[in-house]
Write a protein that holds these residues in place. Structure first.
Motif, mmCIF file in Angstrom:
data_model
loop_
_atom_site.group_PDB
_atom_site.id
_atom_site.type_symbol
_atom_site.label_atom_id
_atom_site.label_comp_id
_atom_site.label_asym_id
_atom_site.label_seq_id
_atom_site.Cartn_x
_atom_site.Cartn_y
_atom_site.Cartn_z
ATOM 1 N N LEU A 21 13.401 5.117 -3.808
ATOM 2 C CA LEU A 21 13.609 3.865 -4.548
ATOM 3 C C LEU A 21 13.571 4.046 -6.061
ATOM 4 O O LEU A 21 14.221 3.302 -6.805
ATOM 5 N N GLU A 22 12.810 5.005 -6.543
ATOM 6 C CA GLU A 22 12.598 5.136 -7.982
ATOM 7 C C GLU A 22 13.879 5.396 -8.773
ATOM 8 O O GLU A 22 14.116 4.743 -9.807
ATOM 9 N N PRO A 23 14.764 6.331 -8.382
ATOM 10 C CA PRO A 23 15.950 6.610 -9.206
ATOM 11 C C PRO A 23 16.827 5.386 -9.437
ATOM 12 O O PRO A 23 17.297 5.142 -10.560
ATOM 13 N N ALA A 24 17.059 4.596 -8.394
ATOM 14 C CA ALA A 24 17.899 3.404 -8.546
ATOM 15 C C ALA A 24 17.258 2.393 -9.487
ATOM 16 O O ALA A 24 17.925 1.785 -10.334
ATOM 17 N N LEU A 25 15.939 2.220 -9.320
ATOM 18 C CA LEU A 25 15.239 1.284 -10.201
ATOM 19 C C LEU A 25 15.317 1.748 -11.651
ATOM 20 O O LEU A 25 15.598 0.947 -12.553
ATOM 21 N N ILE A 212 0.989 -9.138 -8.955
ATOM 22 C CA ILE A 212 1.376 -7.854 -8.364
ATOM 23 C C ILE A 212 0.160 -7.227 -7.682
ATOM 24 O O ILE A 212 -0.813 -6.859 -8.359
ATOM 25 N N PRO A 213 0.187 -7.092 -6.349
ATOM 26 C CA PRO A 213 -0.896 -6.370 -5.658
ATOM 27 C C PRO A 213 -0.948 -4.928 -6.145
ATOM 28 O O PRO A 213 0.086 -4.283 -6.331
ATOM 29 N N SER A 214 -2.154 -4.417 -6.354
ATOM 30 C CA SER A 214 -2.290 -3.117 -7.022
ATOM 31 C C SER A 214 -3.046 -2.080 -6.202
ATOM 32 O O SER A 214 -3.510 -1.077 -6.744
ATOM 33 N N GLU A 215 -3.151 -2.306 -4.886
ATOM 34 C CA GLU A 215 -3.828 -1.306 -4.054
ATOM 35 C C GLU A 215 -3.061 0.019 -4.063
ATOM 36 O O GLU A 215 -3.667 1.087 -4.087
ATOM 37 N N ASP A 216 -1.734 -0.072 -4.002
ATOM 38 C CA ASP A 216 -0.911 1.139 -3.989
ATOM 39 C C ASP A 216 -0.240 1.292 -5.350
ATOM 40 O O ASP A 216 0.589 0.459 -5.734
ATOM 41 N N PRO A 217 -0.552 2.329 -6.121
ATOM 42 C CA PRO A 217 0.000 2.487 -7.467
ATOM 43 C C PRO A 217 1.522 2.553 -7.503
ATOM 44 O O PRO A 217 2.153 1.974 -8.392
ATOM 45 N N ASP A 218 2.144 3.262 -6.560
ATOM 46 C CA ASP A 218 3.594 3.391 -6.564
ATOM 47 C C ASP A 218 4.268 2.049 -6.281
ATOM 48 O O ASP A 218 5.244 1.672 -6.947
ATOM 49 N N ALA A 219 3.752 1.331 -5.305
ATOM 50 C CA ALA A 219 4.314 0.011 -4.991
ATOM 51 C C ALA A 219 4.109 -0.942 -6.169
ATOM 52 O O ALA A 219 4.994 -1.747 -6.500
#
Length: 491
Positions: A21-25, A212-219
């Motif tokens: 997902l990161e490259p497109a974003l 923004i939920p912050s349990e998962d840093p990448d999400a």
């Protein structure tokens, strides 16, 4: 809370999914930013807030990795400096607003002090609500002036927060990347209630809060980046919302101009003028030298008809003053840099500190005078400006400033005589321009605008003082006398 309608993203992600997902974003976010930079249609302010340990610094670092950092700045605020304590509460945030095309990330924003003071019991509920109302007005003004305001609250459960903060204390986490804005405030139900109250009260159509939920840093970082990208892309396709325009005057009701509201026949002979001038200049010198005056910011505004004698009155005011403690701001057309910022930005930057005086030869009232009459701004802009100006002056007054405003009025016939005298006197010719003659042709429109301005912006904190300037000697003494009386009352 109102949440921006961004693409649905999971609360947690596997490393493999993140890499997909990161490259497109990144491509979409950078493209939106570069289009914003090229268009210079608006600026973006990203407010990052939330509980300690939620990863605010890591998320900010991610935005710096994904965006063009040449047009991105992060403004993090601690306790006010000595310089900032001498200014209105919002001054430092106005000072740092990005120009059109630029993006600012704000940490420990204008929400920080109201939240902290309420949680710690320093402010009563009514005071807290008043501060939130001022924030709403501030953000609405930014939105109207071409600023995209994005506010993100990073949420984190109590258990997860405790684990992260303990990891920092035990040296198992990157402590340099942990923001501890609320270290002295326990993670308790009372604090969460205050945070929720603030979010509900200040999540508006023009500046909504996005949780923004912050349990998962990448999400968390993907959700932040995608929300910023979608908001920029949406804003690039639309115009900022226009408020309902307030009619300039009630239909069928004739407006009296300021020149009709005062006696233009008032005058002083030369001998009396010399006596009164010396008396009130001596009085002014005594007042500004008093110890109490060192704690008072003084703002003096001069507006009036062209050739009404504003410059001459200002020179008589500054003559007895210490030149180290005052500054005269002669306001003309805004520069390219000033046009790239909200309208009041250049005036916020000129707000004096305690013990200093700012004198404005023309001022922020240009929006409801020349810009209105000449069509340099929309009707919605100038109709909205009355309230924005009142709020600006109220902010200065709340910070302890004394705001003294003068309208110098002359007749149409006297203006013509002064214009001709300027043309015929070599050392005065610089004072007369083609614009002055063009403005004269719109005398009635300017009189209408001035009447509306005085009616709508003469407040308890900053009343207008109407001065007959048909006789220059009378005008100069009246200005000095009025300024002395206002100063004496304030001290």
């Amino acid at each position: 809370m109102r949440v921006f309608q961004s693409a649905a993203l999971p609360v947690s992600l596997s490393k493999a999914d993140f890499k997909k997902l990161e490259p497109a974003l990144r491509g979409d976010l950078l493209a939106a930013q570069l289009e914003m930079i090229a268009s210079r249609a608006f600026s973006t302010v990203i407010v990052i807030a939330g509980v300690d340990g939620a990863g605010k610094n890591d998320a900010i670092a991610r935005l710096h990795e994904w965006m063009d950092v040449r047009h991105l700045v992060c403004n993090a605020y601690g306790p006010p400096t000595r310089e900032e304590r001498h200014r209105p509460e919002m001054w430092r945030y106005w000072r740092d607003l990005p120009a059109r095309g630029k993006t600012s990330i704000v940490v420990s924003s204008w929400y920080n002090d109201p939240l902290r003071d309420r949680v710690l019991g320093r402010d009563e509920q009514c005071v807290f609500e008043q501060r939130l109302s001022r924030i709403n007005r501030f953000e609405a003004l930014l939105a109207h002036e071409g600023v995209l305001v994005l506010k993100f609250w990073f949420s984190l459960g109590a258990v997860a927060q405790k684990q992260r903060l303990e990891a920092v204390r035990d040296g198992k986490a990157r402590a340099r990347r942990i923001l501890t804005e609320w270290a002295d405030i326990p993670h308790c139900a009372d604090a969460q209630t205050v945070f929720q109250q603030a979010a509900l009260a200040t999540s508006t159509a023009s500046a909504p809060w996005m949780v923004i939920p912050s349990e998962d840093p990448d999400a968390r970082d993907l959700a932040l980046g995608r929300s910023v990208q979608l908001a920029m892309a949406h804003r690039l396709k639309t115009e900022p919302g226009e408020p309902m325009a307030v009619p300039a005057a009630v239909a069928g009701v004739e407006r009296r101009s300021p020149t009709e509201a005062i006696d233009l026949g008032a005058s002083l002979d030369k001998e009396r003028y010399d006596e009164e001038l010396e008396r009130w200049q001596r009085k002014l010198a005594h007042l500004v030298d008093r110890k109490a005056a060192r704690k008072l910011p003084l703002v003096v505004v001069f507006e009036g008809n062209d050739a009404a004698g504003k410059g001459g009155a200002i020179r008589r005011v500054t003559w007895p003053m210490d030149p180290r403690r005052y500054r005269v701001h002669r306001i003309g057309a805004p520069s390219e840099e000033e046009l790239a910022h909200p309208y009041l930005w250049r005036f916020w930057r000129a707000v004096p500190r305690k013990g200093q005086t700012a004198i404005f030869d023309r001022s922020w009232y240009g929006r409801v005078l020349v810009e209105r009459v000449e069509g340099f701004c929309s009707e919605a802009d100038w109709a909205r400006a009355y309230n924005e100006i009142n709020q600006f002056e109220a902010e200065m007054a709340r910070a302890g400033a004394l705001v003294v405003k003068f309208w110098l009025a002359i007749s149409k016939e006297e203006q013509l005589a002064r214009f001709k005298a300027r043309q015929e006197t070599p050392y005065k010719q610089f004072k007369i321009t083609d614009d002055d003659w063009r403005n004269r042709l719109k005398w009635d429109a300017y009189a209408q605008a001035a009447g509306d301005m005085i009616d709508r912006t003469s407040t308890t904190e900053a009343p207008w003082h109407l001065v007959s300037a048909e006789d220059k000697r009378h005008a100069r003494v009246t200005v000095l006398k009025t300024l002395c009386k206002r100063l004496k009352a304030a001290l």
